[in-house]
Design an enzyme around this catalytic site. Sequence first.
Site, mmCIF file in Angstrom:
data_model
loop_
_atom_site.group_PDB
_atom_site.id
_atom_site.type_symbol
_atom_site.label_atom_id
_atom_site.label_comp_id
_atom_site.label_asym_id
_atom_site.label_seq_id
_atom_site.Cartn_x
_atom_site.Cartn_y
_atom_site.Cartn_z
ATOM 1 N N ALA A 72 9.483 -0.525 5.202
ATOM 2 C CA ALA A 72 9.597 0.456 4.127
ATOM 3 C C ALA A 72 8.446 1.453 4.090
ATOM 4 C CB ALA A 72 9.660 -0.279 2.785
ATOM 5 N N ASP A 132 -2.532 -1.852 10.586
ATOM 6 C CA ASP A 132 -2.789 -1.784 9.136
ATOM 7 C C ASP A 132 -3.420 -3.066 8.591
ATOM 8 O OD1 ASP A 132 -1.636 0.681 9.000
ATOM 9 O OD2 ASP A 132 0.212 0.032 8.022
ATOM 10 N N LYS A 178 0.854 -1.216 0.000
ATOM 11 C CA LYS A 178 0.000 0.000 0.000
ATOM 12 C C LYS A 178 0.870 1.238 0.000
ATOM 13 C CE LYS A 178 0.861 1.219 4.505
ATOM 14 N NZ LYS A 178 1.661 2.368 4.927
ATOM 15 N N GLY A 192 3.639 -1.479 4.106
ATOM 16 C CA GLY A 192 2.680 -2.407 4.718
ATOM 17 C C GLY A 192 2.891 -3.869 4.368
ATOM 18 N N GLY A 193 4.085 -4.241 3.951
ATOM 19 C CA GLY A 193 4.335 -5.619 3.491
ATOM 20 C C GLY A 193 3.974 -6.683 4.523
ATOM 21 N N GLY A 194 4.462 -6.525 5.750
ATOM 22 C CA GLY A 194 4.197 -7.526 6.796
ATOM 23 C C GLY A 194 2.715 -7.616 7.114
HETATM 24 O O1 C5P Z 1 -0.047 -1.573 15.053
HETATM 25 P P1 C5P Z 1 1.376 -1.810 14.671
HETATM 26 O O2 C5P Z 1 1.988 -2.932 15.479
HETATM 27 O O3 C5P Z 1 1.594 -1.986 13.219
HETATM 28 O O4 C5P Z 1 2.155 -0.487 15.053
HETATM 29 C C1 C5P Z 1 3.553 -0.433 15.196
HETATM 30 C C2 C5P Z 1 3.899 0.661 16.172
HETATM 31 O O5 C5P Z 1 3.620 1.942 15.606
HETATM 32 C C3 C5P Z 1 3.078 0.619 17.451
HETATM 33 O O6 C5P Z 1 3.718 -0.150 18.433
HETATM 34 C C4 C5P Z 1 3.024 2.070 17.861
HETATM 35 O O7 C5P Z 1 4.204 2.397 18.545
HETATM 36 C C5 C5P Z 1 3.041 2.815 16.542
HETATM 37 N N1 C5P Z 1 1.690 3.212 16.106
HETATM 38 C C6 C5P Z 1 1.089 4.290 16.720
HETATM 39 N N2 C5P Z 1 -0.165 4.660 16.302
HETATM 40 C C7 C5P Z 1 -0.793 4.004 15.308
HETATM 41 C C8 C5P Z 1 -0.180 2.903 14.676
HETATM 42 C C9 C5P Z 1 1.074 2.548 15.092
HETATM 43 O O8 C5P Z 1 1.646 4.911 17.627
HETATM 44 N N3 C5P Z 1 -1.997 4.413 14.923
#
Ligand code: C5P
Length: 300
Positions: A102, A141, A16, A105-107
């Site tokens: 990157a 995501d 994405k 959103g690959g993972g």
């Molecule tokens: O949700 P995800 O594990 O992909 O997010 C990675 C990190 O990015 C989270 O641990 C958080 O520190 C930060 N994050 C955030 N606010 C969001 C999404 C992600 O602070 N809306």
Amino acid sequence: MPHTSGKMCFVQAYAKINLTLDVLGRRPDGYHELRTLMQTIDLYDTLCLSTSDENCVRVICSQPELNTANNLAMQAAEAVRQRLALSRGIVIELHKRIPLAAGLGGGSSDAAAVLLALQQWWQLPLSPADLLMLAASLGSDVPFFLTGGLALCAGRGEQVTALAGHWPASMRWLLLVKPAIGVSTAAVFRTLPASDYTDGTHSRTVYEALLTGKEPEQKNLYNGLERIVLERYPEVAQAREALLGAGASFVRLSGSGPTLFAPFAELDQAIGVQQQLHEQGYEVFLSRVIYPARGNICVL
Ligand code: C5P
């Protein structure tokens, strides 16, 4: 409809970009409240799932650093097995093309692809709400990738409103440039000052423009993480200058980066810039938007 006797299941997991990204503020749970327009593009990983007699999930990846329990595809398969108390083992072969860490959103896309593939292949009794809950537990995501296309995402990213088929014609071709560094999303959010917060107007305005078939104004194609990423990572600032210097008229960071994208209406312009960036040693992808369908899943 796939037949259930198949021995393996292939699925494509698309990347994405973020057309807009407003960070509204930090929430009590530590996440940030977002409004972001996300769009899937035709850069994808390929996963092949097969069953095994071992009561576990195993990942075999073209990038060995992903053969770990942190792998989101593996976590997605584990989450499904636990949720439904399944003892069937799963082997996931993962052919990575989307660069790691990157901003593409690959993972998260790999994780959503595993959820969708297992649901369809094994005809699991998971409702759309179950799938959404599993996806949100894997990452902010991941819910977006259950449908993909173009969507406005709110909350920490997991509240998805689809807006399929409204991509602007002026952005027919997308050039992605990936500087040779990885960026931690958590680190970018952790250090984001409140002065970079916005009220969501950019995302809402672009959403409304696209809904009514209008071209969004460039000033609203805003990413609230870009300023701090350009400041902290000189490689990203250099790549941005290189894109502008090669003739791109607009450059934006995707997510927390480091990947930058530049839209083009005409293919020859995109190719001209691509060649120049390639000659400068950059990893460059020429892409376009894509609207994935369940047909991405192929049972053999
Ligand atoms: O949700 P995800 O594990 O992909 O997010 C990675 C990190 O990015 C989270 O641990 C958080 O520190 C930060 N994050 C955030 N606010 C969001 C999404 C992600 O602070 N809306």
